[in-house]
Design a protein around this motif. Structure first.
Motif, PDB file in Angstrom:
ATOM      1  N   ALA A  65       9.659  31.119  -9.351  1.00 17.16           N
ATOM      2  CA  ALA A  65      10.440  30.292  -7.463  1.00 17.16           C
ATOM      3  C   ALA A  65       9.285  30.047  -6.668  1.00 17.16           C
ATOM      4  N   GLU A  66       8.180  30.701  -7.151  1.00 17.34           N
ATOM      5  CA  GLU A  66       6.516  30.126  -6.048  1.00 17.34           C
ATOM      6  C   GLU A  66       6.399  28.414  -7.305  1.00 17.34           C
ATOM      7  N   LEU A  67       6.746  28.502  -8.161  1.00 17.43           N
ATOM      8  CA  LEU A  67       5.868  27.539  -9.153  1.00 17.43           C
ATOM      9  C   LEU A  67       6.651  25.733  -8.885  1.00 17.43           C
ATOM     10  N   MET A  68       8.208  26.323  -9.259  1.00 16.73           N
ATOM     11  CA  MET A  68       9.617  25.404  -9.125  1.00 16.73           C
ATOM     12  C   MET A  68       9.653  25.360  -7.885  1.00 16.73           C
ATOM     13  N   GLY A  69       9.543  26.550  -6.702  1.00 14.65           N
ATOM     14  CA  GLY A  69       9.447  25.639  -5.418  1.00 14.65           C
ATOM     15  C   GLY A  69       8.330  24.618  -4.826  1.00 14.65           C
ATOM     16  N   ALA A  70       7.104  24.696  -5.294  1.00 13.82           N
ATOM     17  CA  ALA A  70       6.205  23.764  -4.809  1.00 13.82           C
ATOM     18  C   ALA A  70       6.097  23.027  -5.721  1.00 13.82           C
ATOM     19  N   LEU A  71       7.109  22.715  -7.504  1.00 12.14           N
ATOM     20  CA  LEU A  71       7.105  21.708  -7.696  1.00 12.14           C
ATOM     21  C   LEU A  71       8.125  20.869  -7.233  1.00 12.14           C
ATOM     22  N   ALA A  72       8.826  20.915  -6.702  1.00 12.33           N
ATOM     23  CA  ALA A  72      10.104  20.426  -6.636  1.00 12.33           C
ATOM     24  C   ALA A  72      10.045  19.696  -4.915  1.00 12.33           C
ATOM     25  N   HIS A  73       9.394  20.272  -4.278  1.00  9.86           N
ATOM     26  CA  HIS A  73       8.839  19.625  -2.610  1.00  9.86           C
ATOM     27  C   HIS A  73       7.843  18.244  -2.912  1.00  9.86           C
ATOM     28  N   GLU A  74       7.090  18.609  -3.881  1.00 16.03           N
ATOM     29  CA  GLU A  74       6.230  17.712  -4.774  1.00 16.03           C
ATOM     30  C   GLU A  74       6.652  16.116  -4.930  1.00 16.03           C
ATOM     31  N   ARG A 103      16.913  23.574  -2.163  1.00 17.15           N
ATOM     32  CA  ARG A 103      17.648  22.974  -3.070  1.00 17.15           C
ATOM     33  C   ARG A 103      17.481  22.895  -4.535  1.00 17.15           C
ATOM     34  N   VAL A 104      16.707  23.294  -5.139  1.00 18.92           N
ATOM     35  CA  VAL A 104      16.707  23.017  -6.599  1.00 18.92           C
ATOM     36  C   VAL A 104      16.458  24.765  -6.725  1.00 18.92           C
ATOM     37  N   LEU A 105      15.633  25.004  -5.673  1.00 15.74           N
ATOM     38  CA  LEU A 105      16.085  26.679  -6.401  1.00 15.74           C
ATOM     39  C   LEU A 105      17.506  27.189  -6.576  1.00 15.74           C
ATOM     40  N   ALA A 106      17.915  26.708  -5.297  1.00 17.61           N
ATOM     41  CA  ALA A 106      20.006  27.114  -5.457  1.00 17.61           C
ATOM     42  C   ALA A 106      20.443  26.847  -6.915  1.00 17.61           C
ATOM     43  N   GLU A 136       9.724  25.744  11.124  1.00 11.97           N
ATOM     44  CA  GLU A 136      11.100  24.468  10.844  1.00 11.97           C
ATOM     45  C   GLU A 136      10.476  24.337   9.308  1.00 11.97           C
ATOM     46  N   ARG A 137       9.613  24.780   8.728  1.00 14.30           N
ATOM     47  CA  ARG A 137       9.465  24.587   7.032  1.00 14.30           C
ATOM     48  C   ARG A 137      10.532  25.482   6.557  1.00 14.30           C
ATOM     49  N   LEU A 138      10.514  26.702   7.287  1.00 18.91           N
ATOM     50  CA  LEU A 138      11.184  28.007   6.619  1.00 18.91           C
ATOM     51  C   LEU A 138      12.761  27.207   6.869  1.00 18.91           C
ATOM     52  N   ALA A 139      13.017  26.897   8.041  1.00 20.04           N
ATOM     53  CA  ALA A 139      14.922  26.406   8.192  1.00 20.04           C
ATOM     54  C   ALA A 139      15.012  25.596   7.366  1.00 20.04           C
ATOM     55  N   ALA A 140      14.516  24.502   6.524  1.00 17.04           N
ATOM     56  CA  ALA A 140      14.445  23.528   5.878  1.00 17.04           C
ATOM     57  C   ALA A 140      14.783  23.699   4.490  1.00 17.04           C
ATOM     58  N   VAL A 141      14.201  24.907   3.810  1.00 20.61           N
ATOM     59  CA  VAL A 141      14.077  25.916   2.938  1.00 20.61           C
ATOM     60  C   VAL A 141      14.865  26.191   2.694  1.00 20.61           C
ATOM     61  N   ASP A 142      16.304  26.901   3.659  1.00 19.60           N
ATOM     62  CA  ASP A 142      17.123  28.193   3.847  1.00 19.60           C
ATOM     63  C   ASP A 142      18.301  26.542   4.341  1.00 19.60           C
ATOM     64  N   ALA A 143      18.414  25.462   4.990  1.00 20.13           N
ATOM     65  CA  ALA A 143      19.134  24.582   4.861  1.00 20.13           C
ATOM     66  C   ALA A 143      19.923  24.108   3.912  1.00 20.13           C
ATOM     67  N   GLY A 144      18.888  23.660   2.510  1.00 19.26           N
ATOM     68  CA  GLY A 144      18.607  23.232   1.302  1.00 19.26           C
ATOM     69  C   GLY A 144      19.357  23.717   0.394  1.00 19.26           C
ATOM     70  N   TYR A 145      18.565  25.064   0.161  1.00 18.51           N
ATOM     71  CA  TYR A 145      20.126  26.445  -0.484  1.00 18.51           C
ATOM     72  C   TYR A 145      20.887  26.805   0.136  1.00 18.51           C
ATOM     73  N   THR A 146      21.481  26.809   0.848  1.00 18.11           N
ATOM     74  CA  THR A 146      22.111  26.891   1.317  1.00 18.11           C
ATOM     75  C   THR A 146      23.050  25.642   1.291  1.00 18.11           C
ATOM     76  N   ILE A 147      23.116  24.532   1.718  1.00 20.39           N
ATOM     77  CA  ILE A 147      24.055  23.459   0.946  1.00 20.39           C
ATOM     78  C   ILE A 147      24.371  23.761  -0.180  1.00 20.39           C
ATOM     79  N   THR A 148      23.327  23.992  -0.941  1.00 18.27           N
ATOM     80  CA  THR A 148      23.331  23.655  -2.916  1.00 18.27           C
ATOM     81  C   THR A 148      24.021  25.231  -3.205  1.00 18.27           C
ATOM     82  N   THR A 149      24.382  26.237  -2.640  1.00 15.53           N
ATOM     83  CA  THR A 149      24.837  27.006  -2.969  1.00 15.53           C
ATOM     84  C   THR A 149      25.759  26.757  -2.461  1.00 15.53           C
ATOM     85  N   TYR A 150      26.365  26.280  -1.555  1.00 16.78           N
ATOM     86  CA  TYR A 150      28.083  26.815  -0.717  1.00 16.78           C
ATOM     87  C   TYR A 150      28.564  25.350  -0.951  1.00 16.78           C
ATOM     88  N   GLY A 151      28.032  24.205  -0.688  1.00 16.53           N
ATOM     89  CA  GLY A 151      28.258  22.936  -0.842  1.00 16.53           C
ATOM     90  C   GLY A 151      28.383  21.613  -2.160  1.00 16.53           C
TER      91      GLY A 151
END
Length: 160
Positions: A65-74, A103-106, A136-151
């Motif tokens: 999760a740590e590595l994939m999140g960091a790589l997806a961000h970049e 989104r990638v983590l989801a 703001e950053r945590l909210a953005a991660v959560d929004a991406g995760y939620t969009i992908t999980t449910y949308g």
């Protein structure tokens, strides 16, 4: 084809980074960018169409999760060509990249908590002036995760 630059990192560590980068790129539907180990940078950074990472920083990450999140961000910075958008606020670029990490983590069905903890650690140790507030950053991660999980329907790539 994944372009791997010579690296002074431990070959097993570098292989771990390369395999995670390939998975992130596949989930995004893009070709993996070139990647190299660079002990002079702080953590992970997108630059000139490639990604560089600090081997010592990566070695301190415990899971996917740590590595994939960091790589997806970049990778998001590369996909959105953020370096070519000098007039766009850095804050917007960072939040968009954080959302893409969520989104990638989801898509990989990985809980984002570990990546969120990286953001907390980075904020505590030294937050660059151009980075948004932690909330703001945590909210953005959560929004991406939620969009992908449910949308979104998976495993279709996000791009491509």
């Amino acid at each position: 084809m994944l372009s791997v630059a010579p690296s002074n990192a431990d070959p097993l560590l570098h292989g771990r980074v390369v395999s995670h980068l390939a998975l992130v790129a596949r989930l995004l539907g893009v070709s993996p960018p070139r990647i190299t180990g660079d002990p002079t940078i702080r953590n992970v950074r997108a630059e000139a169409g490639s990604i560089a990472y600090n081997p010592k920083w990566i070695a301190g990450r415990s899971g996917s999760a740590e590595l994939m999140g960091a790589l997806a961000h970049e990778i998001a910075h590369l996909i959105f060509r953020d370096a070519d958008r000098p007039d766009e606020p850095a804050r917007a670029k960072e939040l968009r990249a954080d959302q893409m990490a969520g989104r990638v983590l989801a898509a990989a069905q990985i809980d984002p908590t570990a990546f969120r903890n990286i953001l907390r650690d980075l904020d505590r140790t030294r937050r660059p002036a151009f980075h948004p507030r932690l909330s703001e950053r945590l909210a953005a991660v959560d929004a991406g995760y939620t969009i992908t999980t449910y949308g979104a329907r998976w495993p279709q790539p996000l791009f491509g």
